[in-house]
Write an enzyme that holds these catalytic residues in place. Structure first.
Site, PDB file in Angstrom:
ATOM      1  N   SER A  10      -5.620  10.004   3.634  1.00 39.69           N
ATOM      2  CA  SER A  10      -4.735  10.885   2.860  1.00 39.69           C
ATOM      3  C   SER A  10      -4.078  10.137   1.693  1.00 39.69           C
ATOM      4  CB  SER A  10      -3.671  11.473   3.805  1.00 39.69           C
ATOM      5  OG  SER A  10      -2.691  12.181   3.093  1.00 39.69           O
ATOM      6  N   GLN A  11      -3.342   9.071   2.000  1.00 34.56           N
ATOM      7  CA  GLN A  11      -2.668   8.322   0.939  1.00 34.56           C
ATOM      8  C   GLN A  11      -3.644   7.416   0.182  1.00 34.56           C
ATOM      9  OE1 GLN A  11       0.572   8.569  -0.153  1.00 34.56           O
ATOM     10  NE2 GLN A  11       0.865  10.230   1.295  1.00 34.56           N
ATOM     11  N   ASP A  36      -0.795   3.632  10.705  1.00 37.50           N
ATOM     12  CA  ASP A  36       0.194   2.597  11.027  1.00 37.50           C
ATOM     13  C   ASP A  36      -0.190   1.781  12.261  1.00 37.50           C
ATOM     14  OD1 ASP A  36       2.272   3.038   8.980  1.00 37.50           O
ATOM     15  OD2 ASP A  36       2.266   5.044   9.832  1.00 37.50           O
ATOM     16  N   MET A  37      -0.753   2.441  13.272  1.00 33.72           N
ATOM     17  CA  MET A  37      -1.024   1.738  14.528  1.00 33.72           C
ATOM     18  C   MET A  37      -2.189   0.750  14.422  1.00 33.72           C
ATOM     19  SD  MET A  37       1.263   2.244  16.762  1.00 33.72           S
ATOM     20  CE  MET A  37       2.552   2.435  15.544  1.00 33.72           C
ATOM     21  N   VAL A  38      -3.062   0.907  13.420  1.00 34.51           N
ATOM     22  CA  VAL A  38      -4.140  -0.099  13.296  1.00 34.51           C
ATOM     23  C   VAL A  38      -3.798  -1.177  12.268  1.00 34.51           C
ATOM     24  CG1 VAL A  38      -5.894   1.585  14.002  1.00 34.51           C
ATOM     25  CG2 VAL A  38      -5.586   1.102  11.590  1.00 34.51           C
ATOM     26  N   GLN A  39      -2.684  -1.031  11.583  1.00 35.94           N
ATOM     27  CA  GLN A  39      -2.329  -2.006  10.545  1.00 35.94           C
ATOM     28  C   GLN A  39      -2.161  -3.438  11.070  1.00 35.94           C
ATOM     29  OE1 GLN A  39       0.970  -0.536   8.237  1.00 35.94           O
ATOM     30  NE2 GLN A  39      -0.216   1.149   7.353  1.00 35.94           N
ATOM     31  N   HIS A  65       4.753   2.939   4.324  1.00 30.75           N
ATOM     32  CA  HIS A  65       5.709   3.238   5.391  1.00 30.75           C
ATOM     33  C   HIS A  65       6.108   1.896   5.994  1.00 30.75           C
ATOM     34  CE1 HIS A  65       7.756   5.083   8.682  1.00 30.75           C
ATOM     35  NE2 HIS A  65       6.760   5.093   9.547  1.00 30.75           N
ATOM     36  N   ASP A  86      12.528   8.286   8.156  1.00 37.14           N
ATOM     37  CA  ASP A  86      11.225   8.942   8.274  1.00 37.14           C
ATOM     38  C   ASP A  86      10.963   9.335   9.728  1.00 37.14           C
ATOM     39  OD1 ASP A  86       8.540   9.347   6.700  1.00 37.14           O
ATOM     40  OD2 ASP A  86       7.955   8.416   8.592  1.00 37.14           O
ATOM     41  N   GLU A 114       7.397  37.022  14.591  1.00 42.08           N
ATOM     42  CA  GLU A 114       8.831  36.793  14.367  1.00 42.08           C
ATOM     43  C   GLU A 114       9.208  35.318  14.301  1.00 42.08           C
ATOM     44  OE1 GLU A 114      10.952  38.858  13.339  1.00 42.08           O
ATOM     45  OE2 GLU A 114       9.553  40.537  13.538  1.00 42.08           O
TER      46      GLU A 114
HETATM   47  P1  NAD Z   1      -5.030   8.511   7.238  1.00 44.60           P
HETATM   48  O1  NAD Z   1      -5.190   8.602   8.715  1.00 44.60           O
HETATM   49  O2  NAD Z   1      -5.142   9.745   6.413  1.00 44.60           O
HETATM   50  O3  NAD Z   1      -6.092   7.486   6.640  1.00 44.60           O
HETATM   51  C1  NAD Z   1      -6.282   6.217   7.142  1.00 44.60           C
HETATM   52  C2  NAD Z   1      -7.580   5.626   6.606  1.00 44.60           C
HETATM   53  O4  NAD Z   1      -7.736   4.309   7.142  1.00 44.60           O
HETATM   54  C3  NAD Z   1      -8.826   6.406   6.990  1.00 44.60           C
HETATM   55  O5  NAD Z   1      -9.643   6.517   5.846  1.00 44.60           O
HETATM   56  C4  NAD Z   1      -9.502   5.512   8.032  1.00 44.60           C
HETATM   57  O6  NAD Z   1     -10.893   5.636   8.008  1.00 44.60           O
HETATM   58  C5  NAD Z   1      -9.075   4.144   7.551  1.00 44.60           C
HETATM   59  N1  NAD Z   1      -9.123   3.111   8.587  1.00 44.60           N
HETATM   60  C6  NAD Z   1      -8.806   3.218   9.894  1.00 44.60           C
HETATM   61  N2  NAD Z   1      -8.970   2.035  10.505  1.00 44.60           N
HETATM   62  C7  NAD Z   1      -9.407   1.156   9.571  1.00 44.60           C
HETATM   63  C8  NAD Z   1      -9.778  -0.211   9.583  1.00 44.60           C
HETATM   64  N3  NAD Z   1      -9.735  -0.911  10.717  1.00 44.60           N
HETATM   65  N4  NAD Z   1     -10.179  -0.787   8.416  1.00 44.60           N
HETATM   66  C9  NAD Z   1     -10.230  -0.084   7.264  1.00 44.60           C
HETATM   67  N5  NAD Z   1      -9.908   1.232   7.195  1.00 44.60           N
HETATM   68  C10 NAD Z   1      -9.508   1.830   8.335  1.00 44.60           C
HETATM   69  O7  NAD Z   1      -3.618   7.769   6.989  1.00 44.60           O
HETATM   70  P2  NAD Z   1      -2.459   8.182   5.948  1.00 44.60           P
HETATM   71  O8  NAD Z   1      -1.797   9.423   6.453  1.00 44.60           O
HETATM   72  O9  NAD Z   1      -2.973   8.122   4.577  1.00 44.60           O
HETATM   73  O10 NAD Z   1      -1.424   6.991   6.196  1.00 44.60           O
HETATM   74  C11 NAD Z   1      -1.560   5.724   5.568  1.00 44.60           C
HETATM   75  C12 NAD Z   1      -0.180   5.138   5.407  1.00 44.60           C
HETATM   76  O11 NAD Z   1       0.577   5.976   4.548  1.00 44.60           O
HETATM   77  C13 NAD Z   1       0.611   5.019   6.702  1.00 44.60           C
HETATM   78  O12 NAD Z   1       1.390   3.859   6.618  1.00 44.60           O
HETATM   79  C14 NAD Z   1       1.502   6.250   6.658  1.00 44.60           C
HETATM   80  O13 NAD Z   1       2.689   6.117   7.411  1.00 44.60           O
HETATM   81  C15 NAD Z   1       1.796   6.315   5.176  1.00 44.60           C
HETATM   82  N6  NAD Z   1       2.240   7.603   4.639  1.00 44.60           N
HETATM   83  C16 NAD Z   1       1.533   8.724   4.890  1.00 44.60           C
HETATM   84  C17 NAD Z   1       1.913   9.927   4.323  1.00 44.60           C
HETATM   85  C18 NAD Z   1       1.122  11.189   4.564  1.00 44.60           C
HETATM   86  O14 NAD Z   1       1.542  12.230   4.110  1.00 44.60           O
HETATM   87  N7  NAD Z   1      -0.033  11.165   5.230  1.00 44.60           N
HETATM   88  C19 NAD Z   1       3.037   9.974   3.485  1.00 44.60           C
HETATM   89  C20 NAD Z   1       3.720   8.795   3.182  1.00 44.60           C
HETATM   90  C21 NAD Z   1       3.305   7.612   3.775  1.00 44.60           C
END
Ligand code: NAD
Ligand code: MG
Length: 340
Positions: free
Chosen positions: A21-22, A77-80, A102, A185, A221
């Site tokens: 997404s981001q 976040d959990m795989v970071q 985040h 958040d 409702e």
């Molecule tokens: P997401 O789940 O949409 O995307 C994560 C991406 O990481 C996916 O493309 C996945 O394939 C990839 N990925 C997973 N494991 C991986 C690895 N081991 N190596 C390389 N790539 C890998 O996540 P998101 O929602 O974009 O969130 C990303 C960050 O942005 C987080 O820290 C989140 O808290 C933050 N954030 C998200 C939003 C939101 O609206 N989604 C808003 C603000 C901040």
């Protein structure tokens, strides 16, 4: 509109790790802002192909990091922590920046970045799809920016330049720190947005159905019409909501609302906040994740099996406006993803 520009990063190589997404929105916006972007993705995975189809340079995470001046860590976040340990810490250049969207992992000590790199944060206050679509319209989504570590004297300036590159600086940058961004958040999503709102809706539905009213009418409702109210909040706060509902609805709001969500609710909100602040929630959630999500899966299943879901699916199938434009529907689904 801030005066921040991308100038500081004009010769920089920016690695965007994670293309979800981001990640996708940031990478495309930075690229369209004329900056040098390399997407870090897993070979053979869907993101690799998608980034390539979008016309971006793609590399394995470690390779993207190696020569980068700024690394944006945008995986879930959990795989970071694992991505940091495996692909960033051994390769990132001294004096480069590690940027988050985040603050969870840094604030709660799940990642302790090397002291010779800058650590900062640019958190758009909206989902990736909006970060991209606003950028394409020449506008931007406001961002929180913060610095956790300044190794070079330019950590904040780099975050501001990055925020300019994704379009956030066209709207507004709000300075904060990792603690405030992370704790607010988590509180928002737990007490009000995801947790609070879903409980309010399902309890309201149960109350009506248990009293003998038709589930279809209860759904309209308490779930369906919530959108009208939230849209009014979004556009004009409480004032616009009050302006558009009847006097009867207003009187019910003033006199009955505070009986449902009362001082006891606020006390419990404070307890939820306390567990965020003292690390209880972070410890519980990281342990749950490490254990393979046993409770998470159970809770999710229970939500999906709630009677409101069955009646909702049936009613939404008859809402032609949700289906006439399939692309709009899937875009709405994407927008519905958790806001971080
Ligand atoms: P997401 O789940 O949409 O995307 C994560 C991406 O990481 C996916 O493309 C996945 O394939 C990839 N990925 C997973 N494991 C991986 C690895 N081991 N190596 C390389 N790539 C890998 O996540 P998101 O929602 O974009 O969130 C990303 C960050 O942005 C987080 O820290 C989140 O808290 C933050 N954030 C998200 C939003 C939101 O609206 N989604 C808003 C603000 C901040
Ligand atoms: Mg719930």
């Amino acid at each position: 509109m801030s005066t921040d520009t991308t100038e500081l990063l004009k010769n920089a190589r920016i690695a965007v790790i994670g293309y979800g997404s981001q990640g996708r929105a940031h990478a495309l916006n930075l690229h369209d802002s004329g900056l040098h972007v390399v997407v870090g993705a897993r070979p053979g995975g869907p993101s690799w192909q998608k980034a390539q189809d979008d016309g971006l340079e793609v590399a394995k995470p470690a390779d993207a990091v190696r020569d980068a001046d700024l690394v944006a860590l945008l995986t879930p976040d959990m795989v970071q922590p694992k991505v940091y340990t495996d692909s960033i810490e051994p390769y990132i250049k001294p004096g480069a920046a590690l940027l988050f969207a985040h603050g969870f992992n840094v604030h709660f000590g799940q990642i302790t970045p090397r002291p010779d790199i800058d650590v900062n944060l640019v958190a758009p206050k909206g989902p990736g799809a909006l970060v991209r679509s606003e950028y394409e319209r020449g506008r931007g989504v406001p961002c929180l920016i913060a610095v956790a570590h300044d190794a070079t004297g330019q950590s904040e300036a780099k975050a501001r330049a990055y925020a300019a590159g994704i379009g956030g600086a066209r709207a507004m940058l709000i300075a904060t720190d990792f603690k405030e961004e992370t704790e607010t958040d988590l509180f928002g999503e737990q007490a009000v947005l995801c947790g609070g709102a879903s409980e309010l809706v399902t309890k309201g539905f149960e109350t009506l159905v248990e009293a003998g009213y038709q589930p279809e009418i209860a759904y309209y409702e308490v779930m369906h019409e919530l959108k009208l109210i939230v849209d009014l909040f979004y556009e004009g706060g409480l004032a616009k909501m009050l302006q558009f509902v009847s006097e009867t609805a207003q009187y019910g709001d003033y006199t009955r609302g505070p009986r449902v969500v009362d001082a006891g609710t606020k006390e419990r909100m404070k307890a939820v906040l306390k567990e965020i602040q003292d690390g209880t929630f972070a410890r519980e959630w990281t342990a749950e994740y490490a254990a393979g999500l046993p409770n998470y899966k159970k809770y999710k299943q229970a939500d999906l099996e709630h009677p409101i879901e069955k009646v909702g699916a049936k009613l939404r199938a008859r809402m032609a406006w949700l289906h006439k434009d399939k692309a709009a529907v899937s875009k709405a689904d994407e927008n519905l993803k958790k806001t971080g």
